[in-house]
Design a protein around this motif. Structure first.
Motif, PDB file in Angstrom:
ATOM      1  N   GLY A   5       4.683  33.167  92.709  1.00  0.00           N
ATOM      2  CA  GLY A   5       5.151  34.261  93.542  1.00  0.00           C
ATOM      3  C   GLY A   5       6.534  34.033  94.126  1.00  0.00           C
ATOM      4  O   GLY A   5       7.333  33.240  93.630  1.00  0.00           O
ATOM      5  N   ASP A   6       6.806  34.730  95.235  1.00  0.00           N
ATOM      6  CA  ASP A   6       8.144  34.730  95.820  1.00  0.00           C
ATOM      7  C   ASP A   6       8.600  33.356  96.277  1.00  0.00           C
ATOM      8  O   ASP A   6       9.805  33.114  96.413  1.00  0.00           O
ATOM      9  CB  ASP A   6       8.184  35.684  97.020  1.00  0.00           C
ATOM     10  N   VAL A   7       7.659  32.452  96.517  1.00  0.00           N
ATOM     11  CA  VAL A   7       8.034  31.114  96.984  1.00  0.00           C
ATOM     12  C   VAL A   7       8.823  30.344  95.923  1.00  0.00           C
ATOM     13  O   VAL A   7       9.522  29.385  96.233  1.00  0.00           O
ATOM     14  CB  VAL A   7       6.766  30.333  97.418  1.00  0.00           C
TER      15      VAL A   7
ATOM     16  N   ALA B  53      -2.938  33.880 100.934  1.00  0.00           N
ATOM     17  CA  ALA B  53      -3.832  34.879 100.335  1.00  0.00           C
ATOM     18  C   ALA B  53      -3.127  36.219 100.168  1.00  0.00           C
ATOM     19  O   ALA B  53      -3.593  37.265 100.617  1.00  0.00           O
ATOM     20  CB  ALA B  53      -5.095  35.037 101.188  1.00  0.00           C
ATOM     21  N   GLY B  54      -1.965  36.166  99.510  1.00  0.00           N
ATOM     22  CA  GLY B  54      -1.291  37.384  99.101  1.00  0.00           C
ATOM     23  C   GLY B  54      -1.734  37.766  97.703  1.00  0.00           C
ATOM     24  O   GLY B  54      -2.721  37.239  97.173  1.00  0.00           O
ATOM     25  N   SER B  55      -1.001  38.667  97.095  1.00  0.00           N
ATOM     26  CA  SER B  55      -1.398  39.184  95.777  1.00  0.00           C
ATOM     27  C   SER B  55      -1.524  38.076  94.736  1.00  0.00           C
ATOM     28  O   SER B  55      -2.497  38.027  93.979  1.00  0.00           O
ATOM     29  CB  SER B  55      -0.382  40.225  95.302  1.00  0.00           C
ATOM     30  N   GLY B  56      -0.551  37.169  94.675  1.00  0.00           N
ATOM     31  CA  GLY B  56      -0.589  36.100  93.688  1.00  0.00           C
ATOM     32  C   GLY B  56      -1.663  35.079  93.976  1.00  0.00           C
ATOM     33  O   GLY B  56      -2.413  34.666  93.077  1.00  0.00           O
ATOM     34  N   GLY B  57      -1.762  34.658  95.228  1.00  0.00           N
ATOM     35  CA  GLY B  57      -2.764  33.663  95.594  1.00  0.00           C
ATOM     36  C   GLY B  57      -4.181  34.153  95.402  1.00  0.00           C
ATOM     37  O   GLY B  57      -5.041  33.420  94.896  1.00  0.00           O
ATOM     38  N   VAL B  58      -4.441  35.394  95.788  1.00  0.00           N
ATOM     39  CA  VAL B  58      -5.781  35.958  95.623  1.00  0.00           C
ATOM     40  C   VAL B  58      -6.145  36.057  94.148  1.00  0.00           C
ATOM     41  O   VAL B  58      -7.270  35.738  93.743  1.00  0.00           O
ATOM     42  CB  VAL B  58      -5.876  37.341  96.305  1.00  0.00           C
ATOM     43  N   ARG B  59      -5.192  36.489  93.311  1.00  0.00           N
ATOM     44  CA  ARG B  59      -5.498  36.590  91.879  1.00  0.00           C
ATOM     45  C   ARG B  59      -5.779  35.206  91.289  1.00  0.00           C
ATOM     46  O   ARG B  59      -6.744  35.038  90.522  1.00  0.00           O
ATOM     47  CB  ARG B  59      -4.328  37.246  91.141  1.00  0.00           C
ATOM     48  N   ALA B  60      -4.979  34.216  91.639  1.00  0.00           N
ATOM     49  CA  ALA B  60      -5.212  32.868  91.128  1.00  0.00           C
ATOM     50  C   ALA B  60      -6.591  32.369  91.542  1.00  0.00           C
ATOM     51  O   ALA B  60      -7.330  31.792  90.733  1.00  0.00           O
ATOM     52  CB  ALA B  60      -4.132  31.922  91.640  1.00  0.00           C
TER      53      ALA B  60
ATOM     54  N   ILE C 188       4.545  40.503  89.297  1.00  0.00           N
ATOM     55  CA  ILE C 188       4.881  39.200  88.715  1.00  0.00           C
ATOM     56  C   ILE C 188       4.053  38.114  89.373  1.00  0.00           C
ATOM     57  O   ILE C 188       3.519  37.211  88.700  1.00  0.00           O
ATOM     58  CB  ILE C 188       6.386  38.913  88.860  1.00  0.00           C
ATOM     59  N   ALA C 189       3.924  38.146  90.696  1.00  0.00           N
ATOM     60  CA  ALA C 189       3.103  37.150  91.396  1.00  0.00           C
ATOM     61  C   ALA C 189       1.666  37.202  90.894  1.00  0.00           C
ATOM     62  O   ALA C 189       1.016  36.165  90.693  1.00  0.00           O
ATOM     63  CB  ALA C 189       3.150  37.399  92.897  1.00  0.00           C
ATOM     64  N   ILE C 190       1.164  38.405  90.682  1.00  0.00           N
ATOM     65  CA  ILE C 190      -0.210  38.562  90.178  1.00  0.00           C
ATOM     66  C   ILE C 190      -0.341  37.960  88.783  1.00  0.00           C
ATOM     67  O   ILE C 190      -1.297  37.243  88.474  1.00  0.00           O
ATOM     68  CB  ILE C 190      -0.598  40.053  90.176  1.00  0.00           C
TER      69      ILE C 190
ATOM     70  N   ALA D  19       1.292  29.634  97.464  1.00  0.00           N
ATOM     71  CA  ALA D  19       1.541  31.060  97.236  1.00  0.00           C
ATOM     72  C   ALA D  19       1.823  31.741  98.571  1.00  0.00           C
ATOM     73  O   ALA D  19       1.230  32.763  98.908  1.00  0.00           O
ATOM     74  CB  ALA D  19       0.339  31.696  96.545  1.00  0.00           C
ATOM     75  N   VAL D  20       2.737  31.142  99.341  1.00  0.00           N
ATOM     76  CA  VAL D  20       2.959  31.586 100.718  1.00  0.00           C
ATOM     77  C   VAL D  20       3.984  32.709 100.849  1.00  0.00           C
ATOM     78  O   VAL D  20       4.198  33.228 101.943  1.00  0.00           O
ATOM     79  CB  VAL D  20       3.383  30.402 101.606  1.00  0.00           C
ATOM     80  N   GLY D  21       4.648  33.083  99.749  1.00  0.00           N
ATOM     81  CA  GLY D  21       5.582  34.194  99.806  1.00  0.00           C
ATOM     82  C   GLY D  21       6.861  33.884 100.540  1.00  0.00           C
ATOM     83  O   GLY D  21       7.307  32.735 100.604  1.00  0.00           O
ATOM     84  N   GLY D  22       7.454  34.925 101.146  1.00  0.00           N
ATOM     85  CA  GLY D  22       8.731  34.766 101.816  1.00  0.00           C
ATOM     86  C   GLY D  22       8.768  35.453 103.160  1.00  0.00           C
ATOM     87  O   GLY D  22       7.773  36.006 103.627  1.00  0.00           O
TER      88      GLY D  22
END
Length: 454
Positions: free
Chosen positions: A303-305, A13-20, A314-316, A140-143
């Motif tokens: 996202g970063d993953v 639930a980072g920026s990309g995951g929340v937007r998706a 970009i992730a968003i 969308a777990v990031g890094g």
């Protein structure tokens, strides 16, 4: 009735995951999301947002000094409290995390505040043992920050811990030469910490325009950052006074803290990717197509993953595009050309498009327009800071290929300039734009003389 519990399950639930999740729910999909740490992800919790708050704090000493040149007399020397700053930062991060969670709930996204791993092409398993099936799964777990292994490496901190230090050290050593390293070195130095940056390369910020690299390193050195280039930490020992650092080139340094900022890697270990036949690369990144689909048809990653372009906006965009593709009836891919970016050192960098070196490597003929000048604010304040503004122009088409700015508000300037670059504006379009005077940014539309290298 769908054969799955949800239409979309988002892991992270980072920026990309929340937007998706929110956009998919807005399209009518049944969506669930899982987050094992705090809702908001790297950017909100331990990345760009708290870092920028520290950057703001680090610039107040300059403001206090500048004020005297404009007739202000401070009744007493300003006092700084690191614990007070960190406490205020924590309150703001908690507020933002709460907003993210509230927005998910308002969007009818089911939130699971626990770890989730893939348990087949259409299922995830939560930490509590429950299994949820989904038509599609988004990773969308990031890094996470990486480190080098050497004697005493466990005594070093990363950017995560740097944001929560109980007190400022008198001296700090930062290993690295990218965004995170130079930004934190700049912050610590401005807050009065004796700061040394050690970097394997000869210059910081590899991949940026060479003028930006040269000027920011020179400016940081003037502001007190010490540089050890073409070197790296090989050992850390704990001492009564703090930590003793040894480098590959034989230097021995003492510091209260040692921060490793040598990069980040996708957080894919233990995620269950093997259960669906998805093999991350040697850095842990997940390969995807232009629509963020992995080699498993029902599994996506954003996202970063994916290690495509590791920037929050970009992730968003990737999250939004994915939701539109899967549930909005609008297959959407992302254009990664001419993405603006900033480095929040002091002075800061704003840049978009091709560097001079990239443009030359493309084989095209180019023209360079650039200027270095003392900003108007510095005329009364007496500050030493100078600004750099540079345009890279295609000599044949006259199209502006790159805009590069170093100085106060560089990021704000380049965000607007990026619109023109994205639209394909020419140097003639810049020239035809009336200058907004008196500003620093007017230099971008008043540059007339081609740079000849003299």
């Amino acid at each position: 009735m769908s054969e799955y519990d949800v239409d979309l399950f988002v892991i992270g639930a980072g920026s990309g995951g929340v937007r998706a999740a929110r956009i998919a729910a807005g399209h009518g999909a049944r969506v669930a999301i899982a987050e094992e740490f705090r809702i908001g992800g790297t950017c909100v919790i331990r990345g760009c947002v708290p870092k920028k708050l520290l950057v703001y704090a680090s610039r107040f000493p300059d403001a206090f000094e500048d004020a005297e040149g404009f007739g202000w007399t401070l009744p007493q020397a300003p006092q700084f409290s690191w614990p007070a700053l960190i406490s205020a930062k924590d309150r703001e991060i908690a507020r933002l995390s709460g907003l993210y969670e509230a927005n998910l709930e308002r969007s009818n996204v089911v939130v699971h505040q626990q770890r989730a791993v893939i348990d087949g092409p259409h299922a995830v398993r939560l930490a509590d043992g429950s299994r949820i099936t989904a038509g599609a799964i988004v990773i969308a777990v990031g890094g996470y920050p990486v480190t080098m292994e050497f004697p005493g490496f466990e005594l070093a901190i990363s950017s995560n811990e740097a944001l929560d230090l109980p007190e400022l050290p008198e001296r700090i050593i930062v290993q690295g030469g990218g965004y995170i390293a130079v930004e934190f070195a700049s912050v610590f130095a401005a807050l009065g910490v004796e700061t040394t940056l050690i970097h394997r390369g000869g210059k910081v910020l590899r991949g940026f325009d060479e003028d930006l690299r040269d000027d920011v390193q020179e400016a940081m050195a003037r502001r007190g950052v010490k540089f050890l280039m073409n070197d790296h930490v090989v050992a850390i020992e704990r001492t009564e006074a703090g930590k003793l650092v040894r480098t590959d080139c034989g230097a021995t340094l003492e510091a209260g803290e040692v921060m490793m900022a040598i990069g980040r890697r996708p957080l894919t270990a233990g995620l269950g990717l093997e259960s669906v036949g998805v093999e991350p690369d040697h850095k842990g990144a997940i390969a995807v197509d232009e629509y963020s689909r992995t080699s498993a048809p029902s599994i996506y990653a954003i996202g970063d993953v994916t290690n495509r372009m590791n920037l929050t906006p970009i992730a968003i965009r990737e999250g939004h595009a994915l939701a539109d593709t899967l549930f909005g009836g609008r297959p959407t891919s992302i254009d990664y050309a001419n993405v603006p970016t900033a480095v929040f050192t002091t002075p800061e960098i704003g840049t978009v498009g091709l560097s001079e070196e990239q443009a030359r490597e493309s084989g095209r003929a180019i023209d360079i327009y650039k200027t270095r000048f003392r900003p108007m604010k510095a005329t009364l304040s007496g500050a030493e800071g100078r600004m750099l503004m540079k345009l890279v122009v295609d000599a044949q088409s006259d199209r502006v290929l790159g805009v590069h700015v170093l100085g106060e508000d560089a990021a704000e300037i380049v965000q607007v300039a990026a619109i023109a670059v994205k639209m394909g504006a020419t140097k003639a379009d810049f020239d035809a734009t009336v200058a907004l005077h008196p500003t620093a940014s007017e230099e971008l539309v008043t540059l007339r003389t081609k740079w000849t290298g003299a």
